[in-house]
Design a protein around this motif. Structure first.
Motif, mmCIF file in Angstrom:
data_model
loop_
_atom_site.group_PDB
_atom_site.id
_atom_site.type_symbol
_atom_site.label_atom_id
_atom_site.label_comp_id
_atom_site.label_asym_id
_atom_site.label_seq_id
_atom_site.Cartn_x
_atom_site.Cartn_y
_atom_site.Cartn_z
ATOM 1 N N PHE A 1 22.741 -33.219 53.510
ATOM 2 C CA PHE A 1 23.706 -33.968 52.705
ATOM 3 C C PHE A 1 24.546 -33.021 51.843
ATOM 4 O O PHE A 1 25.754 -33.208 51.689
ATOM 5 N N ALA A 2 23.912 -31.992 51.295
ATOM 6 C CA ALA A 2 24.652 -31.028 50.472
ATOM 7 C C ALA A 2 25.683 -30.265 51.292
ATOM 8 O O ALA A 2 26.777 -29.967 50.798
ATOM 9 N N THR A 3 25.373 -29.977 52.562
ATOM 10 C CA THR A 3 26.344 -29.253 53.387
ATOM 11 C C THR A 3 27.593 -30.092 53.654
ATOM 12 O O THR A 3 28.700 -29.549 53.747
ATOM 13 N N VAL A 4 27.413 -31.403 53.773
ATOM 14 C CA VAL A 4 28.579 -32.274 53.995
ATOM 15 C C VAL A 4 29.523 -32.200 52.804
ATOM 16 O O VAL A 4 30.742 -32.052 52.952
ATOM 17 N N VAL A 5 28.951 -32.284 51.602
ATOM 18 C CA VAL A 5 29.763 -32.185 50.388
ATOM 19 C C VAL A 5 30.411 -30.807 50.297
ATOM 20 O O VAL A 5 31.605 -30.674 49.965
ATOM 21 N N ALA A 6 29.624 -29.772 50.590
ATOM 22 C CA ALA A 6 30.152 -28.411 50.516
ATOM 23 C C ALA A 6 31.363 -28.236 51.431
ATOM 24 O O ALA A 6 32.408 -27.703 51.015
ATOM 25 N N GLY B 1 35.756 -14.110 42.664
ATOM 26 C CA GLY B 1 35.334 -14.686 41.390
ATOM 27 C C GLY B 1 34.602 -16.003 41.499
ATOM 28 O O GLY B 1 34.577 -16.779 40.537
ATOM 29 N N HIS B 2 33.976 -16.259 42.643
ATOM 30 C CA HIS B 2 33.271 -17.520 42.837
ATOM 31 C C HIS B 2 31.760 -17.344 42.733
ATOM 32 O O HIS B 2 31.287 -16.310 42.273
ATOM 33 N N LYS B 3 31.017 -18.355 43.141
ATOM 34 C CA LYS B 3 29.564 -18.368 42.899
ATOM 35 C C LYS B 3 28.804 -18.861 44.116
ATOM 36 O O LYS B 3 29.388 -19.430 45.055
ATOM 37 N N LEU B 4 27.492 -18.672 44.052
ATOM 38 C CA LEU B 4 26.585 -19.085 45.108
ATOM 39 C C LEU B 4 25.721 -20.236 44.615
ATOM 40 O O LEU B 4 25.144 -20.166 43.528
ATOM 41 N N LEU B 5 25.623 -21.289 45.410
ATOM 42 C CA LEU B 5 24.707 -22.396 45.176
ATOM 43 C C LEU B 5 23.603 -22.319 46.230
ATOM 44 O O LEU B 5 23.876 -21.985 47.388
ATOM 45 N N GLN C 1 24.778 -34.180 44.967
ATOM 46 C CA GLN C 1 25.431 -34.484 43.700
ATOM 47 C C GLN C 1 25.764 -33.204 42.934
ATOM 48 O O GLN C 1 26.862 -33.059 42.385
ATOM 49 N N GLN C 2 24.821 -32.282 42.893
ATOM 50 C CA GLN C 2 25.084 -31.032 42.173
ATOM 51 C C GLN C 2 26.157 -30.195 42.873
ATOM 52 O O GLN C 2 26.991 -29.573 42.213
ATOM 53 N N THR C 3 26.141 -30.213 44.199
ATOM 54 C CA THR C 3 27.182 -29.497 44.938
ATOM 55 C C THR C 3 28.543 -30.112 44.660
ATOM 56 O O THR C 3 29.551 -29.408 44.522
ATOM 57 N N ASN C 4 28.572 -31.443 44.530
ATOM 58 C CA ASN C 4 29.826 -32.136 44.211
ATOM 59 C C ASN C 4 30.373 -31.707 42.854
ATOM 60 O O ASN C 4 31.588 -31.531 42.680
ATOM 61 N N VAL C 5 29.485 -31.518 41.880
ATOM 62 C CA VAL C 5 29.933 -31.195 40.518
ATOM 63 C C VAL C 5 30.180 -29.702 40.339
ATOM 64 O O VAL C 5 31.195 -29.291 39.771
ATOM 65 N N TYR C 6 29.265 -28.881 40.821
ATOM 66 C CA TYR C 6 29.401 -27.439 40.653
ATOM 67 C C TYR C 6 30.372 -26.810 41.642
ATOM 68 O O TYR C 6 31.039 -25.820 41.338
ATOM 69 N N GLY C 7 30.415 -27.327 42.845
ATOM 70 C CA GLY C 7 31.095 -26.638 43.936
ATOM 71 C C GLY C 7 32.603 -26.627 43.806
ATOM 72 O O GLY C 7 33.224 -27.639 43.479
ATOM 73 N N GLN C 8 33.185 -25.475 44.088
ATOM 74 C CA GLN C 8 34.627 -25.300 44.129
ATOM 75 C C GLN C 8 34.977 -24.538 45.399
ATOM 76 O O GLN C 8 34.185 -23.730 45.891
ATOM 77 N N ALA C 9 36.179 -24.777 45.904
ATOM 78 C CA ALA C 9 36.623 -24.050 47.089
ATOM 79 C C ALA C 9 36.501 -22.548 46.833
ATOM 80 O O ALA C 9 36.930 -22.047 45.784
ATOM 81 N N GLY C 10 35.891 -21.850 47.773
ATOM 82 C CA GLY C 10 35.655 -20.418 47.617
ATOM 83 C C GLY C 10 34.220 -20.083 47.281
ATOM 84 O O GLY C 10 33.784 -18.942 47.447
ATOM 85 N N ASP C 11 33.465 -21.078 46.783
ATOM 86 C CA ASP C 11 32.033 -20.884 46.550
ATOM 87 C C ASP C 11 31.296 -20.877 47.894
ATOM 88 O O ASP C 11 31.867 -21.190 48.941
ATOM 89 N N VAL C 12 30.017 -20.549 47.836
ATOM 90 C CA VAL C 12 29.158 -20.568 49.020
ATOM 91 C C VAL C 12 27.917 -21.399 48.721
ATOM 92 O O VAL C 12 27.335 -21.292 47.640
ATOM 93 N N LEU C 13 27.527 -22.228 49.683
ATOM 94 C CA LEU C 13 26.246 -22.927 49.628
ATOM 95 C C LEU C 13 25.298 -22.254 50.613
ATOM 96 O O LEU C 13 25.601 -22.152 51.806
ATOM 97 N N LEU C 14 24.164 -21.787 50.107
ATOM 98 C CA LEU C 14 23.098 -21.265 50.952
ATOM 99 C C LEU C 14 22.038 -22.346 51.102
ATOM 100 O O LEU C 14 21.390 -22.732 50.125
#
Length: 216
Positions: A154-159, A40-44, A128-141
């Protein structure tokens, strides 16, 4: 992996033999995305230039029908009609199933405000967007032909800090992104435009596999 899903990868390799070196990583990336969506998670998605456009392209393929119709379930169609007989009937006919994706480029008011208000904000808008949108279980591409795009890094560090898995889509050298990604698909070319020409069939393959898995 189910035979029907693997067939998409085999067809990709048959059409683009140069991608044979990426086969296992494409399958691994699919497995990460499947786990994300099953739970039930999402992709960034983060990228620059042509890679930014690729992020929007991927969102377009996953958020609506790609090859399959993805019609509403009977139960949801009934709920729509109970709420509004006329509009609900139209929605039941036209709405399509989708998988949640956020391409992080598409928020110009936020991004420009952050760039203006925060020192070095231009490097940090994806973070910043990864910090706000991201939740454990999501994926960053992260899509970067060099693998070294600083705003993506920088986004991968937050992810990672927030418990997201990271998939990298890069060129042959992989760069910094390939070193930190849980899965890295390294298109075996060195020239930017040639890498991008191979990225498209790779992510189309992943989109076809995900559609088959969740809407087939």
């Amino acid at each position: 992996m189910e035979k029907e899903l693997l067939a998409h990868v085999e067809k990709l390799i048959d059409r683009y033999p140069v991608l044979s070196s990426c086969k296992e990583d494409i399958i691994a990336a699919f497995n990460v995305l499947e786990e994300c969506y099953v739970s039930g998670h999402k992709l960034l998605i983060a990228g620059n230039g042509g890679s930014c456009a690729d992020g929007g392209h991927i969102a377009g393929e996953l958020m609506k029908g790609f090859k399959l119709p993805r019609k509403c379930s009977d139960g949801f169609a009934l709920k729509l009609k109970e709420i509004d007989a006329v509009r609900g009937a139209e929605l039941a006919l036209r709405l399509q199933g989708g998988l949640p994706v956020i391409a992080l480029d598409g928020h110009q008011a936020l991004n420009t405000a952050y760039i203006n208000d925060v020192q070095n904000g231009g490097y940090l808008t994806y973070a910043q967007q990864t910090n706000v949108y991201g939740q454990a279980g999501d994926v960053l591409l992260g899509i970067s032909t060099s693998g070294n795009a600083e705003n993506v890094m920088f986004a991968t560090v937050v992810a990672k800090a927030k418990g997201l898995k990271v998939i990298g889509l890069t060129g042959a050298h992989g760069g910094k992104l390939a070193k930190v990604a849980d899965v890295a698909i390294k298109a075996p070319e060195a020239e930017t435009y040639m890498i991008q020409e191979l990225h498209l069939p790779v992510y189309h393959c992943l989109c076809l596999m995900l559609e088959e898995r969740f809407f087939g």
